[in-house]
Design a protein around this motif. Sequence first.
Motif, PDB file in Angstrom:
ATOM      1  N   LEU A  56      99.618 -18.264   0.078  1.00  0.00           N
ATOM      2  CA  LEU A  56      99.121 -16.913   0.342  1.00  0.00           C
ATOM      3  C   LEU A  56      98.639 -16.733   1.779  1.00  0.00           C
ATOM      4  CD1 LEU A  56      97.260 -16.185  -3.006  1.00  0.00           C
ATOM      5  CD2 LEU A  56      99.459 -15.238  -2.235  1.00  0.00           C
ATOM      6  N   GLY A  60     103.793 -12.738   3.294  1.00  0.00           N
ATOM      7  CA  GLY A  60     104.456 -12.574   2.005  1.00  0.00           C
ATOM      8  C   GLY A  60     105.292 -11.308   1.905  1.00  0.00           C
ATOM      9  N   ALA A  86      96.213 -12.403  -0.369  1.00  0.00           N
ATOM     10  CA  ALA A  86      97.533 -11.865  -0.719  1.00  0.00           C
ATOM     11  C   ALA A  86      97.705 -10.461  -0.145  1.00  0.00           C
ATOM     12  CB  ALA A  86      97.710 -11.841  -2.233  1.00  0.00           C
ATOM     13  N   TRP A  91     101.713  -9.706   0.545  1.00  0.00           N
ATOM     14  CA  TRP A  91     102.436 -10.118  -0.656  1.00  0.00           C
ATOM     15  C   TRP A  91     102.609  -8.913  -1.564  1.00  0.00           C
ATOM     16  CZ3 TRP A  91     104.542 -14.900  -1.706  1.00  0.00           C
ATOM     17  CH2 TRP A  91     104.268 -15.888  -0.764  1.00  0.00           C
ATOM     18  N   ILE A  94     101.577 -11.260  -7.411  1.00  0.00           N
ATOM     19  CA  ILE A  94     101.391 -12.633  -7.877  1.00  0.00           C
ATOM     20  C   ILE A  94     101.574 -12.634  -9.393  1.00  0.00           C
ATOM     21  CG2 ILE A  94      99.831 -14.609  -8.000  1.00  0.00           C
ATOM     22  CD1 ILE A  94      98.172 -13.277  -5.743  1.00  0.00           C
ATOM     23  N   VAL A 111      97.385  -5.181  -4.304  1.00  0.00           N
ATOM     24  CA  VAL A 111      98.454  -6.115  -4.658  1.00  0.00           C
ATOM     25  C   VAL A 111      98.552  -6.086  -6.182  1.00  0.00           C
ATOM     26  CG1 VAL A 111      96.919  -8.132  -4.757  1.00  0.00           C
ATOM     27  CG2 VAL A 111      99.318  -8.453  -4.221  1.00  0.00           C
TER      28      VAL A 111
END
Length: 164
Positions: A56, A60, A86, A91, A94, A111
């Motif tokens: 992380l 991402g 993240a 990102w 997850i 996220v």
Amino acid sequence: MTPTTDICDAHEDKIAAGTLRVVEPMFQSWGMKAQFMGQAHTLKVFEDNSLVRSALEKDGQGKVLVVDGGGSMRCALVGGNLGMLAQNNNWAGIVVYGCVRDTLELDECDVGIRALGTHPMKSQKRGTGHENVDVALSVTTVRPGNWIYVDEDGVLVSDEPLSV
């Protein structure tokens, strides 16, 4: 993002061929993004989130971190600090085959997060595990670079990018 239901309807042939897989319904949702998609970056760990943090910490963009935590319900692999990491490193989401903690903090992160449940204990920090290997979300295999599609109706894993 196209809803997972529409993806399934449009790609029944890929489901039959096994190149599009529907993960069994087992995940709870946290984070501000109910829908997310991206290429899988995979980790296989057990009650040790050292590799989760190191993954992380990297950019991402366009990726979903898929963590095979062996389904352990004895500690959390992602908490509020990792949720912020993240978010800050772009990102898309997850997916954890294991637990998370600090859920109020996770819900403030921009996220998407899916996990089996919550656990208040943190994980070990031994630096063990494997990165960019085939992993399992229960009976569904995820390979590095597979495409992950997640929304309120479920989690899909595809060998190639999909459109409807």
